[in-house]
Design a protein around this motif. Structure first.
Motif, mmCIF file in Angstrom:
data_model
loop_
_atom_site.group_PDB
_atom_site.id
_atom_site.type_symbol
_atom_site.label_atom_id
_atom_site.label_comp_id
_atom_site.label_asym_id
_atom_site.label_seq_id
_atom_site.Cartn_x
_atom_site.Cartn_y
_atom_site.Cartn_z
ATOM 1 N N ILE A 216 1.035 -1.262 0.020
ATOM 2 C CA ILE A 216 -0.240 0.090 -0.127
ATOM 3 C C ILE A 216 0.882 1.116 0.060
ATOM 4 C CG2 ILE A 216 -1.779 1.181 1.329
ATOM 5 C CD1 ILE A 216 -2.648 -1.301 2.559
ATOM 6 N N THR A 217 0.764 1.944 -1.259
ATOM 7 C CA THR A 217 1.682 3.071 -1.230
ATOM 8 C C THR A 217 1.426 4.120 -2.255
ATOM 9 O OG1 THR A 217 4.106 3.262 -1.913
ATOM 10 C CG2 THR A 217 2.888 1.848 -3.233
ATOM 11 N N ASP A 218 2.105 5.297 -2.416
ATOM 12 C CA ASP A 218 1.458 6.261 -2.940
ATOM 13 C C ASP A 218 1.584 6.510 -4.382
ATOM 14 O OD1 ASP A 218 4.153 6.994 -2.379
ATOM 15 O OD2 ASP A 218 3.709 8.789 -1.402
ATOM 16 N N ASN A 219 2.769 5.834 -5.025
ATOM 17 C CA ASN A 219 2.915 5.906 -6.458
ATOM 18 C C ASN A 219 3.446 4.587 -7.016
ATOM 19 O OD1 ASN A 219 4.652 6.769 -8.602
ATOM 20 N ND2 ASN A 219 4.564 8.836 -7.853
ATOM 21 N N ILE A 220 3.145 4.296 -8.046
ATOM 22 C CA ILE A 220 3.597 3.053 -8.943
ATOM 23 C C ILE A 220 5.231 3.302 -9.022
ATOM 24 C CG2 ILE A 220 3.555 3.954 -11.343
ATOM 25 C CD1 ILE A 220 2.229 0.618 -9.965
ATOM 26 N N MET A 221 5.813 4.310 -8.820
ATOM 27 C CA MET A 221 7.145 4.320 -8.962
ATOM 28 C C MET A 221 7.874 4.049 -7.609
ATOM 29 S SD MET A 221 7.674 4.660 -11.979
ATOM 30 C CE MET A 221 9.598 4.898 -11.910
ATOM 31 N N THR A 233 -2.279 1.763 -5.190
ATOM 32 C CA THR A 233 -1.611 3.074 -4.761
ATOM 33 C C THR A 233 -2.936 3.933 -4.328
ATOM 34 O OG1 THR A 233 -1.959 3.638 -7.032
ATOM 35 C CG2 THR A 233 0.198 2.807 -6.394
ATOM 36 N N ILE A 234 -2.582 4.794 -3.368
ATOM 37 C CA ILE A 234 -3.395 5.660 -2.892
ATOM 38 C C ILE A 234 -2.838 7.255 -2.773
ATOM 39 C CG2 ILE A 234 -5.128 4.208 -1.747
ATOM 40 C CD1 ILE A 234 -3.454 4.666 0.925
#
Length: 285
Positions: A216-221, A233-234
């Motif tokens: 669970i993260t904020d960026n596909i990178m 991603t959120i």
């Protein structure tokens, strides 16, 4: 677009920029980190460039409006922002009164939640629910400020009768129980920019040992992505020196409620056991 190519394009001769647009482009190249915290009016005042020239320039570099342009820059600028940067840049617009700060903070959380609603990937989320539902144990990794999310998630999963263990540091004591983990367990790794190295190290350890990993993260990178079987991603954009965690806590709550509905009888049984324990031990007033 690659980041380097994007910055080159900002002043590319093929754009045929006028003097106002050129001034604006140079400012953006030199202050791209700060752009994340500035609206069009701020840019106009700082650069003495009219709004119509700003809009024209934004269109020339391939964006329909300023907000989409700013969001694109924010994607990679946030990876580089230190706490001191956030603190300094956030003061550009902020009148230090309680009402102004209150509105700034709450509106940012609402903005993150709205973006999550608009871009919520249900198919990916369904895959996560499936993996969690069938897993014999859930291992939740969250370090530094994300540790509070891991602590909350562990408590909620256990309350629902799902065996869960949190790992909130990469110290050796966190791995004392490693040999006891079922290899069919699911690992949920949580990290947002600037991505704590200890979270990446711990996640990488589980990856090397062939555990299934959900991030669970904020960026596909995010550096979690190549380590993960499923990446969700959120938006988790922040301002100033604080972290904004309405969206990750909402994701945990959605997971818990969905799981409780998939096994209503089991959930009620475990919740009754929890309430009995809480009463006998005196958890609450």
């Amino acid at each position: 677009m690659e980041n380097i190519n994007f910055f080159d394009r900002l002043t590319d001769s093929s754009l045929t920029l006028n003097k106002y647009e050129t001034r604006l482009a140079e400012y953006i190249k030199e202050n791209y980190k700060k752009i994340s915290f500035l609206d069009m009016m701020d840019i106009s005042k700082i650069t003495s460039v009219d709004l119509e020239h700003i809009t024209s320039y934004i269109n020339k570099v391939g964006f329909s409006d300023y907000e989409s342009f700013r969001n694109f820059i924010r994607e990679f600028a946030m990876l580089e922002l230190k706490s001191t940067d956030r603190f300094e840049f956030s003061l550009v617009n902020v009148n230090p009164k309680i009402n102004n700060i209150k509105n700034l903070i709450i509106n940012k959380e609402i903005s993150n939640l709205n973006k999550m609603m608009e871009n919520f990937d249900e198919s990916v989320f369904y895959s996560i629910i499936e993996e969690i539902y069938k897993a014999p144990e859930i291992i939740i990794i969250g370090t530094r400020s994300s540790s509070v999310i891991a602590i909350y998630a562990e408590q909620m999963f256990n309350k629902l009768g799902k065996k869960a263990t949190k790992i909130i540091s990469d110290g050796t004591d966190s791995f004392n129980k490693f040999s006891l983990f079922d290899h069919d367990s699911i690992v949920i790794s949580i990290a947002f920019a600037r991505y704590p190295k200890e979270t990446i190290r711990v996640t990488n350890f589980f990856k090397k040992n062939n555990f299934k990993i959900v991030s669970i993260t904020d960026n596909i990178m995010s550096p979690l992505t190549p380590l993960s079987d499923i990446t969700f991603t959120i938006p988790c954009e922040s301002i100033s020196i604080t972290d904004f965690y309405a969206t990750p806590f909402s994701v945990i709550n959605i997971i818990i409620v969905l799981l409780s509905q998939l096994d209503k009888e089991g959930s009620i049984s475990y919740l009754n056991k929890f309430e009995t324990t809480a009463k006998d031990y005196g958890f609450y007033f």
